[in-house]
Write an enzyme that holds these catalytic residues in place. Structure first.
Site, short mmCIF file in Angstrom:
data_model
loop_
_atom_site.label_atom_id
_atom_site.label_comp_id
_atom_site.label_asym_id
_atom_site.label_seq_id
_atom_site.Cartn_x
_atom_site.Cartn_y
_atom_site.Cartn_z
N ASP A 1 0.85 -1.19 0.00
CA ASP A 1 0.00 0.00 0.00
C ASP A 1 0.89 1.25 0.00
O ASP A 1 1.84 1.33 -0.77
CB ASP A 1 -0.96 -0.06 1.19
CG ASP A 1 -2.07 0.99 1.14
OD1 ASP A 1 -3.08 0.75 0.45
OD2 ASP A 1 -1.92 2.04 1.79
N TRP A 2 0.62 2.23 0.88
CA TRP A 2 1.43 3.44 0.92
C TRP A 2 2.88 3.15 1.29
O TRP A 2 3.79 3.93 0.98
CB TRP A 2 0.84 4.46 1.89
CG TRP A 2 0.16 5.59 1.19
CD1 TRP A 2 -1.19 5.75 0.99
CD2 TRP A 2 0.79 6.70 0.56
NE1 TRP A 2 -1.43 6.90 0.28
CE2 TRP A 2 -0.24 7.50 0.00
CE3 TRP A 2 2.10 7.10 0.39
CZ2 TRP A 2 0.02 8.68 -0.69
CZ3 TRP A 2 2.37 8.28 -0.30
CH2 TRP A 2 1.34 9.05 -0.83
N TRP B 1 -12.36 12.00 -0.61
CA TRP B 1 -13.30 12.91 0.07
C TRP B 1 -13.82 12.30 1.36
O TRP B 1 -13.97 12.98 2.37
CB TRP B 1 -14.45 13.29 -0.87
CG TRP B 1 -14.02 14.34 -1.84
CD1 TRP B 1 -13.29 14.18 -2.98
CD2 TRP B 1 -14.25 15.75 -1.73
NE1 TRP B 1 -13.06 15.38 -3.60
CE2 TRP B 1 -13.64 16.37 -2.86
CE3 TRP B 1 -14.92 16.55 -0.82
CZ2 TRP B 1 -13.69 17.74 -3.07
CZ3 TRP B 1 -14.97 17.92 -1.03
CH2 TRP B 1 -14.35 18.50 -2.13
N ASP C 1 -8.02 -8.77 -3.47
CA ASP C 1 -7.85 -7.35 -3.14
C ASP C 1 -8.79 -6.52 -4.00
O ASP C 1 -8.59 -6.37 -5.20
CB ASP C 1 -6.40 -6.93 -3.38
CG ASP C 1 -6.11 -5.51 -2.92
OD1 ASP C 1 -7.06 -4.78 -2.60
OD2 ASP C 1 -4.93 -5.14 -2.89
N HIS D 1 -6.80 -6.96 0.76
CA HIS D 1 -5.78 -5.93 0.60
C HIS D 1 -4.70 -6.02 1.68
O HIS D 1 -3.51 -5.89 1.38
CB HIS D 1 -6.46 -4.55 0.66
CG HIS D 1 -5.52 -3.42 0.42
ND1 HIS D 1 -4.82 -3.26 -0.75
CD2 HIS D 1 -5.15 -2.36 1.22
CE1 HIS D 1 -4.08 -2.17 -0.68
NE2 HIS D 1 -4.25 -1.61 0.50
#
Length: 297
Positions: free
Chosen positions: A114-115, A156, A240, A270
């Site tokens: 991921d990040w 958002w 995922d 994920h």
């Protein structure tokens, strides 16, 4: 930069997480990390909105190594800037460079998801000489293409939700139903909304246009990986709903040779480290030892 620290009692009695706390300083903030075992260095980087708790299942299976897993600023036991606008790709990358410098980490086996991939592979692009091997789990290297509507909605949602439901997000992205005590552990770093600025900010930092300041780092990471001549393991899961299928991007990017290994983990979402941590640790162990001789699973 105003930052706060999660009270220590929030981390009491977490399941399978009785590890020593370690810290490095960065810009008058503390950055927490796990540092278990001795031997070759494994540096494991978490993503959004998890923390190093995600890697607890790796440690028993990788006891022959020095396993290091930091919490990014804003996550886990690390200090948390309270203004989400203070977070940037460069802040996180600089903190990671500082981390590796202070611990004098080299000849690293890098594990990213991921990040952790956007940042860890970004660091690899800047300082490839630090790294001996790379293990790439469910992640991507975006270079500013227009974001699709579902991701814009996620941006958002994260930015404006009254109090981002971290544990519920972990569950949503998982294939299995996770125990309540595990979901509570993912919520532990965040007593209230004020502590969640880092988790709120990460989605907004994904490059959605070519002028995004992270784009040059993503491009450099792609360039370095396209010429990578060291061992690489691309290990994605098959369930995922967020980044599924992007393993093919890395298959094409990293030169095809006997040094690239490919594995698909069955029945994991994920956060595959949470659902299949022990299995993945066995693959990483074999990969480091040069005993992983399969192209897919």
């Amino acid at each position: 930069m105003e930052a706060i620290r999660t009270p220590s009692d929030r981390f009491e009695n977490l399941p399978d997480f009785n590890f020593k706390e370690n810290y490095v300083d960065f810009q008058n903030m503390r950055m927490h990390y796990l540092d278990e075992g001795e031997g070759e260095v494994i540096l494991a980087l978490h993503g959004e909105p998890s923390w190093c708790f995600l890697y607890r299942k790796f440690i028993p299976g990788l006891k022959d190594y020095r396993f290091i897993a930091p919490d990014f600023l804003g996550f886990g036991k690390s200090d948390k800037p309270v203004n989400w606008k203070e977070y940037s790709y460069k802040l996180h990358l600089d903190s990671l460079v500082n981390f590796c410098d202070k611990l004098q980490l080299n000849n690293i086996t890098l594990v990213v998801q991921d990040w952790g991939g956007l940042l860890g592979l970004g660091l690899l692009g800047q300082q490839p000489e630090r790294f001996k091997r790379v293990v790439i789990l469910n992640t991507f290297l975006p270079i500013g293409k227009k974001l699709k509507l579902p991701f814009k909605i996620w941006v958002w949602f994260a930015r404006y939700h009254p109090s981002l439901p971290v544990g519920k997000l972990i569950q949503y992205a998982s294939h299995e139903t996770l125990p309540k005590e595990v979901l509570n552990a993912y919520d532990a770093p965040y007593p209230n909304r004020k502590y969640k600025a880092g988790a709120r900010a990460f989605p907004s930092l994904v490059p959605g246009n070519k002028m995004n300041p992270a784009v040059p780092f993503m491009k450099k990471a792609r360039e370095v990986l396209s010429k990578w001549d060291k061992p690489a393991l691309v290990l994605f899961s098959d369930k995922d709903k967020i980044l599924g299928g992007l393993e093919k991007f890395f298959y094409k990017l990293i030169p095809s040779s006997n040094k690239q290994q490919k594995i698909i983990i069955k029945n994991a979402g994920h956060f595959l480290q949470e659902e299949k941590g022990e299995e993945i640790a066995q693959y990483i162990d074999a990969f480091i030892k040069g005993e992983l001789n399969i192209k897919s699973k």
